[in-house]
Design a protein around this motif. Structure first.
Motif, PDB file in Angstrom:
ATOM      1  N   UNK A  91      -3.766 -21.371 -21.084  1.00 28.98           N
ATOM      2  CA  UNK A  91      -4.595 -22.423 -21.676  1.00 28.98           C
ATOM      3  C   UNK A  91      -5.624 -21.830 -22.633  1.00 28.98           C
ATOM      4  N   UNK A  92      -6.298 -20.754 -22.211  1.00 33.55           N
ATOM      5  CA  UNK A  92      -7.403 -20.226 -23.002  1.00 33.55           C
ATOM      6  C   UNK A  92      -6.924 -19.575 -24.300  1.00 33.55           C
ATOM      7  N   UNK A  93      -5.804 -18.887 -24.252  1.00 39.32           N
ATOM      8  CA  UNK A  93      -5.340 -18.181 -25.444  1.00 39.32           C
ATOM      9  C   UNK A  93      -4.382 -19.000 -26.289  1.00 39.32           C
ATOM     10  N   UNK A  94      -3.515 -19.799 -25.646  1.00 36.03           N
ATOM     11  CA  UNK A  94      -2.483 -20.511 -26.396  1.00 36.03           C
ATOM     12  C   UNK A  94      -2.877 -21.944 -26.714  1.00 36.03           C
ATOM     13  N   UNK A  95      -3.158 -22.734 -25.686  1.00 35.86           N
ATOM     14  CA  UNK A  95      -3.479 -24.146 -25.900  1.00 35.86           C
ATOM     15  C   UNK A  95      -4.748 -24.281 -26.735  1.00 35.86           C
ATOM     16  N   UNK A  96      -5.785 -23.559 -26.342  1.00 34.24           N
ATOM     17  CA  UNK A  96      -7.042 -23.633 -27.080  1.00 34.24           C
ATOM     18  C   UNK A  96      -6.870 -23.099 -28.503  1.00 34.24           C
ATOM     19  N   UNK A  97      -6.059 -22.066 -28.653  1.00 32.66           N
ATOM     20  CA  UNK A  97      -5.806 -21.519 -29.980  1.00 32.66           C
ATOM     21  C   UNK A  97      -5.081 -22.498 -30.881  1.00 32.66           C
ATOM     22  N   UNK A  98      -4.078 -23.173 -30.341  1.00 38.17           N
ATOM     23  CA  UNK A  98      -3.336 -24.157 -31.134  1.00 38.17           C
ATOM     24  C   UNK A  98      -4.249 -25.307 -31.549  1.00 38.17           C
ATOM     25  N   UNK A  99      -5.036 -25.808 -30.602  1.00 36.24           N
ATOM     26  CA  UNK A  99      -5.958 -26.909 -30.916  1.00 36.24           C
ATOM     27  C   UNK A  99      -6.968 -26.478 -31.977  1.00 36.24           C
ATOM     28  N   UNK A 100      -7.455 -25.243 -31.890  1.00 36.90           N
ATOM     29  CA  UNK A 100      -8.412 -24.743 -32.870  1.00 36.90           C
ATOM     30  C   UNK A 100      -7.791 -24.672 -34.258  1.00 36.90           C
ATOM     31  N   UNK A 101      -6.545 -24.215 -34.331  1.00 34.37           N
ATOM     32  CA  UNK A 101      -5.872 -24.129 -35.631  1.00 34.37           C
ATOM     33  C   UNK A 101      -5.622 -25.504 -36.225  1.00 34.37           C
ATOM     34  N   UNK A 102      -5.225 -26.443 -35.374  1.00 29.56           N
ATOM     35  CA  UNK A 102      -4.969 -27.801 -35.856  1.00 29.56           C
ATOM     36  C   UNK A 102      -6.250 -28.441 -36.374  1.00 29.56           C
ATOM     37  N   UNK A 103      -7.329 -28.303 -35.616  1.00 31.89           N
ATOM     38  CA  UNK A 103      -8.594 -28.898 -36.054  1.00 31.89           C
ATOM     39  C   UNK A 103      -9.156 -28.176 -37.285  1.00 31.89           C
ATOM     40  N   UNK A 104      -8.840 -26.894 -37.450  1.00 38.82           N
ATOM     41  CA  UNK A 104      -9.250 -26.194 -38.668  1.00 38.82           C
ATOM     42  C   UNK A 104      -8.546 -26.782 -39.883  1.00 38.82           C
ATOM     43  N   UNK A 105      -7.255 -27.031 -39.748  1.00 39.89           N
ATOM     44  CA  UNK A 105      -6.515 -27.671 -40.837  1.00 39.89           C
ATOM     45  C   UNK A 105      -7.052 -29.068 -41.108  1.00 39.89           C
ATOM     46  N   UNK A 106      -7.390 -29.774 -40.025  1.00 39.56           N
ATOM     47  CA  UNK A 106      -7.983 -31.107 -40.191  1.00 39.56           C
ATOM     48  C   UNK A 106      -9.329 -31.006 -40.902  1.00 39.56           C
ATOM     49  N   UNK A 156     -14.007 -28.550 -23.206  1.00 44.46           N
ATOM     50  CA  UNK A 156     -13.852 -27.366 -24.050  1.00 44.46           C
ATOM     51  C   UNK A 156     -12.973 -27.673 -25.258  1.00 44.46           C
ATOM     52  N   UNK A 157     -11.883 -28.406 -25.041  1.00 44.27           N
ATOM     53  CA  UNK A 157     -11.017 -28.756 -26.167  1.00 44.27           C
ATOM     54  C   UNK A 157     -11.778 -29.600 -27.193  1.00 44.27           C
ATOM     55  N   UNK A 158     -12.552 -30.546 -26.710  1.00 44.21           N
ATOM     56  CA  UNK A 158     -13.297 -31.402 -27.623  1.00 44.21           C
ATOM     57  C   UNK A 158     -14.388 -30.666 -28.373  1.00 44.21           C
ATOM     58  N   UNK A 159     -15.204 -29.911 -27.652  1.00 47.63           N
ATOM     59  CA  UNK A 159     -16.316 -29.210 -28.300  1.00 47.63           C
ATOM     60  C   UNK A 159     -15.812 -28.148 -29.257  1.00 47.63           C
ATOM     61  N   UNK A 160     -14.800 -27.385 -28.837  1.00 48.37           N
ATOM     62  CA  UNK A 160     -14.259 -26.348 -29.710  1.00 48.37           C
ATOM     63  C   UNK A 160     -13.581 -26.957 -30.936  1.00 48.37           C
ATOM     64  N   UNK A 161     -12.903 -28.084 -30.753  1.00 48.93           N
ATOM     65  CA  UNK A 161     -12.254 -28.735 -31.876  1.00 48.93           C
ATOM     66  C   UNK A 161     -13.254 -29.201 -32.923  1.00 48.93           C
ATOM     67  N   UNK A 162     -14.336 -29.823 -32.481  1.00 51.22           N
ATOM     68  CA  UNK A 162     -15.360 -30.287 -33.421  1.00 51.22           C
ATOM     69  C   UNK A 162     -16.059 -29.109 -34.104  1.00 51.22           C
TER      70      UNK A 162
END
Length: 270
Positions: free
Chosen positions: A127-142, A193-199
């Motif tokens: 979760x910490x390395x893969x899921x969170x990383x994917x969400x971070x990349x997606x929100x960066x593109x967003x 964590x997903x929400x705060x890191x994404x924003x």
């Protein structure tokens, strides 16, 4: 390593230069002694920080060296570059260096097991390395898309003031997680964590994109690649400084987790 494929196949369709063209380009570059000096200055600073980071584990040494290199680079660029370029470079160098990074401690805070940190969120490594990383990349593109869609017409001053203020506020959400207040509010660790890191990643793009555009516009004709590399190098230097300062700050507050059993006390001041 994948970038080597298009480079070796010359997908950019770059043309090979003759020996005469290469010599002319070298003469034109050497005719700009200020840029040559700044390139050498950046090289020396990079080698010094890399050497100290590899062979010296004491955070205060790396933080002191990072501060010294930053001051020398800041003065050098401010004196030798045109005032407009120097001021913009100083702003982005200070901006990136003031965002202290404490990932050395947060990694263990998030991934320690029940035996190591009973009060922690106990995220799995997947979760910490893969899921969170994917969400971070997606929100960066967003973030890049929303910047282009809604913020590209703003003035630089308004955009930088807004993005820095909002990013600073979003960064305080980490405190909510560290204090475990999200559980008091009924918000699960994973969702929070997903929400705060994404924003944070989204707003980081709004903070970062103006610098990319400004630096591209400030590069003088004929020296675009060299000047942009120097300005981007200053930004990356600021990031390295932020990590050194963050490591020293963690040492000062006694937060030195290592994944050992019963290390809850390490996170008391986080």
């Amino acid at each position: 390593s994948l970038i080597l494929v298009p480079l070796m196949k010359n997908y950019l369709e770059e043309k090979c230069r003759t020996q005469e063209e290469v010599e002319a380009e070298r003469k034109r570059f050497l005719a700009e002694p200020e840029l040559c000096f700044l390139c050498i200055l950046m090289l020396i600073g990079t080698i010094l920080l890399s050497f100290l980071g590899i062979f010296y584990a004491e955070p205060w040494i790396n933080a002191t060296a990072a501060l010294a290199v930053t001051l020398v680079v800041l003065v050098g660029f401010s004196v030798l570059l045109r005032p407009m370029i120097a001021k913009v470079n100083a702003f982005f160098l200070l901006q990136s260096s003031m965002t202290f990074a404490i990932t050395g401690a947060t990694f263990y805070f998030y991934t320690d097991t029940i035996e190591e940190y009973p009060e922690g969120p106990h995220f799995s490594m997947v979760f910490y390395t893969t899921v969170l990383g994917v969400v971070s990349n997606v929100t960066s593109l967003l973030g890049i898309w929303t910047y282009q869609r809604y913020a590209s017409t703003w003035s630089y001053r308004s955009l930088l003031m807004m993005s820095n203020l909002v990013f600073s506020g979003l960064s305080l959400l980490d405190v909510v997680m560290f204090k475990r207040w999200n559980l008091t509010l009924g918000i699960s660790d994973h969702f929070f964590l997903l929400g705060s890191n994404g924003f944070q990643q989204l707003m980081y793009q709004w903070q970062w994109m103006p610098g990319v555009v400004i630096n591209a516009q400030l590069c003088p004709s004929g020296m675009e690649a060299t000047m942009y590399a120097l300005l981007a190098g200053c930004h990356n230097l600021g990031i390295a400084v932020a990590y050194s300062f963050g490591a020293y700050l963690l040492e000062l507050i006694g937060c030195q987790p290592s994944g050992a059993t019963n290390e809850s006390g390490q996170f008391e001041n986080l």
